[in-house]
Scaffold this active site. Structure first.
Site, PDB file in Angstrom:
ATOM      1  N   ASP A 288       0.870  -1.189   0.000  1.00  0.00           N
ATOM      2  CA  ASP A 288       0.000   0.000   0.000  1.00  0.00           C
ATOM      3  C   ASP A 288       0.899   1.229   0.000  1.00  0.00           C
ATOM      4  O   ASP A 288       2.028   1.172  -0.486  1.00  0.00           O
ATOM      5  CB  ASP A 288      -0.962  -0.038   1.185  1.00  0.00           C
ATOM      6  CG  ASP A 288      -2.272   0.690   0.902  1.00  0.00           C
ATOM      7  OD1 ASP A 288      -2.210   1.833   0.409  1.00  0.00           O
ATOM      8  OD2 ASP A 288      -3.340   0.140   1.162  1.00  0.00           O
TER       9      ASP A 288
ATOM     10  N   HIS B 245       2.141   1.910  -3.185  1.00  0.00           N
ATOM     11  CA  HIS B 245       1.190   2.821  -3.799  1.00  0.00           C
ATOM     12  C   HIS B 245       1.662   4.270  -3.735  1.00  0.00           C
ATOM     13  O   HIS B 245       0.853   5.187  -3.858  1.00  0.00           O
ATOM     14  CB  HIS B 245      -0.186   2.678  -3.140  1.00  0.00           C
ATOM     15  CG  HIS B 245      -0.845   1.364  -3.426  1.00  0.00           C
ATOM     16  ND1 HIS B 245      -2.164   1.101  -3.088  1.00  0.00           N
ATOM     17  CD2 HIS B 245      -0.385   0.231  -4.014  1.00  0.00           C
ATOM     18  CE1 HIS B 245      -2.475  -0.132  -3.458  1.00  0.00           C
ATOM     19  NE2 HIS B 245      -1.403  -0.680  -4.014  1.00  0.00           N
TER      20      HIS B 245
END
Length: 526
Positions: A334, A357
């Site tokens: 993430d 991310h």
């Protein structure tokens, strides 16, 4: 005449003898006095060196009576006028070292977890030993807890708590600390595996590894876990999207998974905390979280988890101020770094991010909440094979503001979406349209360079609360078509200025300010 002459001669001789005798006697007397004075001075100097008081003498006749004086004070005793107050009866001014102390008089007290019963064999529960080492170190300022190398310590959920602990305690982690591979010890669900709460000056350092045993948690992720909303912008060339499998966990892995996945290490309500040197890997959820902290320093730090491990943020900041993060390598599933509401004065530089991310501010304003973020600088960052580069994401219906943001000198390599503002963020299937929004202003992008695989710029701002003062300078992004559809830059309700020609051209940015915009109410302002 002869008689008078003889008498005069005799008288002269007598006078001479008397004068000569007086001179000898006077010289002898002075010599005796000089010897006595010298002896007295030498004795006095000797007493001064030993810390005694100087006694005055008169004519060498005055004598000091040693029996009438107290013993000389220690040379380390401060003057009475500056002496600190005496400690309570039965207490020493400095706490004595307890079990596990290995240093000399000038060394900080150290507490090796092995001395408190830890086995470090990877299978014995060492939680009690860590609690014992903490209880001892907590009492001594500047103490150090040793987690030695060449050992693997199995550790259940644990809290190292203040606020009554002494300051500046050091956790020296050179060995490995491993979380249980079972859900049972977490009960109905804990927010974290290892918690440090209400402490001042705590440091975690060393060359060791903290392993969250996250694989068992990731297996049951999927249907109930939030998904990154930017996935909707990424369309494979074959038109298909990967579905996340949902598998059940057998009883051998600990039974049904709790509803909350724990963060590996969480700091709460602490001041002047430092994390350096260590590696955190395979966390069930976030790897390192700072919540309600002031004065945070993270450097020479490493996160390592697979790219497909769900919601495994590297570093998560919430309600924290005066944060410095630098010289770190973050690989996760993430956001490499996530900055949430209540954060200000955050400086991030020299970070390697990927996979992951990217670095995100948000998501903010979920469930109509107020969010305030200000004075954030992210610079000198390398992004490799990440979903996003630098991103701001907010929910519809929120309030508050994000302002004073600088993204500078960001090098991206095969990043899907290098520059993103998304004020329509939604991490579930559908979200209700709402007019209020978190206000975004003063967002600066300079020297963002490298390659992208989907879209270079995506600015999706609120209809009622457009983004303002968005500045672009030195943007140079080149496409690489691999397996995704490529798109041109996109802007919606985004106002600002191009300070230099961008590659590719960002013609959708509206120059200047909006003609009219929603005026924030008093409760919206930060």
């Amino acid at each position: 005449m002869g008689c008078l002459t003889l008498r005069g001669l005799t008288f002269a001789i007598l006078i001479t003898i008397l004068v000569w005798t007086f001179a000898i006697d006077h010289h002898t007397c002075n010599a005796r006095r000089g010897w006595h004075s010298s002896r007295t001075t030498s004795s006095s100097l000797s007493k001064k060196k030993s810390g005694s008081h100087h006694h005055h003498h008169t004519g060498g006749k005055s004598k000091s009576k040693s029996s009438s004086h107290k013993a000389p004070p220690s040379p380390f005793t401060p003057p009475k006028v500056k002496a600190p107050p005496a400690p309570p009866e039965g207490k020493s001014p400095v706490a004595p070292p307890e079990k596990g102390y290995h240093g000399g008089p000038a060394a900080a007290a150290t507490y090796n977890v092995l001395d408190f019963g830890a086995k470090g064999d990877g299978s014995t529960d060492d939680t009690k030993a860590f609690e014992g080492a903490w209880a001892a170190a907590c009492k001594v300022a500047g103490s150090k807890i040793i987690v030695p190398s060449s050992y693997n310590f199995l550790l259940g959920p644990i809290t190292f708590s203040g606020p009554y602990c002494q300051q500046n305690i050091i956790f020296q982690v050179d060995g490995t600390i491993t979380a249980p591979s079972s859900f049972k010890c977490y009960g109905p669900g804990l927010f974290q595996w290892i918690l440090f709460t209400k402490l001042v000056g705590l440091t975690i350092q060393g060359a060791g590894t903290i392993d969250g045993s996250g694989a068992i948690w990731w297996k049951e992720s999927g249907l109930n876990d939030p998904l990154d909303d930017e996935l909707k912008l990424i369309v494979p060339l074959n038109g298909t999207k990967e579905e996340t499998a949902n598998s059940s966990i057998t009883n051998s892995l600990g039974g049904k998974m709790p509803s909350i996945k724990p963060t590996a290490i969480r700091f709460y309500g602490s001041f002047d905390v430092t994390v350096t040197g260590i590696t955190i890997q395979n966390s069930p959820q976030c790897h390192l979280k700072f919540d309600n902290c002031i004065g945070v320093s993270v450097y020479n730090f490493h996160v390592s988890s697979p790219a497909d491990s769900p919601n495994t943020d590297g570093i998560h900041l919430q309600n924290s101020k005066d944060v410095l993060i630098h010289t770190t390598d973050l690989s996760c599933g993430d956001d490499c770094i996530s900055i949430q509401t209540g954060c200000s004065n955050v400086y991030i530089h020299n970070v390697n991010c990927g996979p992951g991310h990217g670095i995100s501010i948000g998501s903010l304003g979920k469930d109509n909440t107020k969010a305030c973020v200000s004075n954030i600088t992210v610079r000198d960052v390398m992004m490799q094979d990440t979903m996003n580069g630098v991103r701001i994401k907010t929910w519809q219906g929120g309030s508050g503001s994000v302002q004073g943001i600088m993204f500078s000198n960001i090098q991206v390599s095969e990043v899907q979406l290098p520059i993103v503002i998304d004020q329509f963020y939604c991490d579930k299937s559908t979200c209700k349209n709402q007019s209020s929004a978190v206000a975004l202003s003063g967002i600066n992008y300079e020297r963002i360079r490298g390659t992208y695989t989907v879209k270079p710029v995506h600015f999706a701002c609120s209809d009622s609360m457009p983004c303002t003062d968005v500045h672009l300078n030195g943007i140079n992004l080149k496409p690489i078509q691999e397996r995704y559809h490529l798109y041109d830059p996109f802007c919606w309700k985004t106002f600002g200025e191009l300070l230099s020609p961008a590659v590719p051209p960002v013609e959708c940015l509206q120059i200047g300010k909006p003609s009219s915009s929603h005026v924030q109410a008093d409760h919206d302002t930060c």
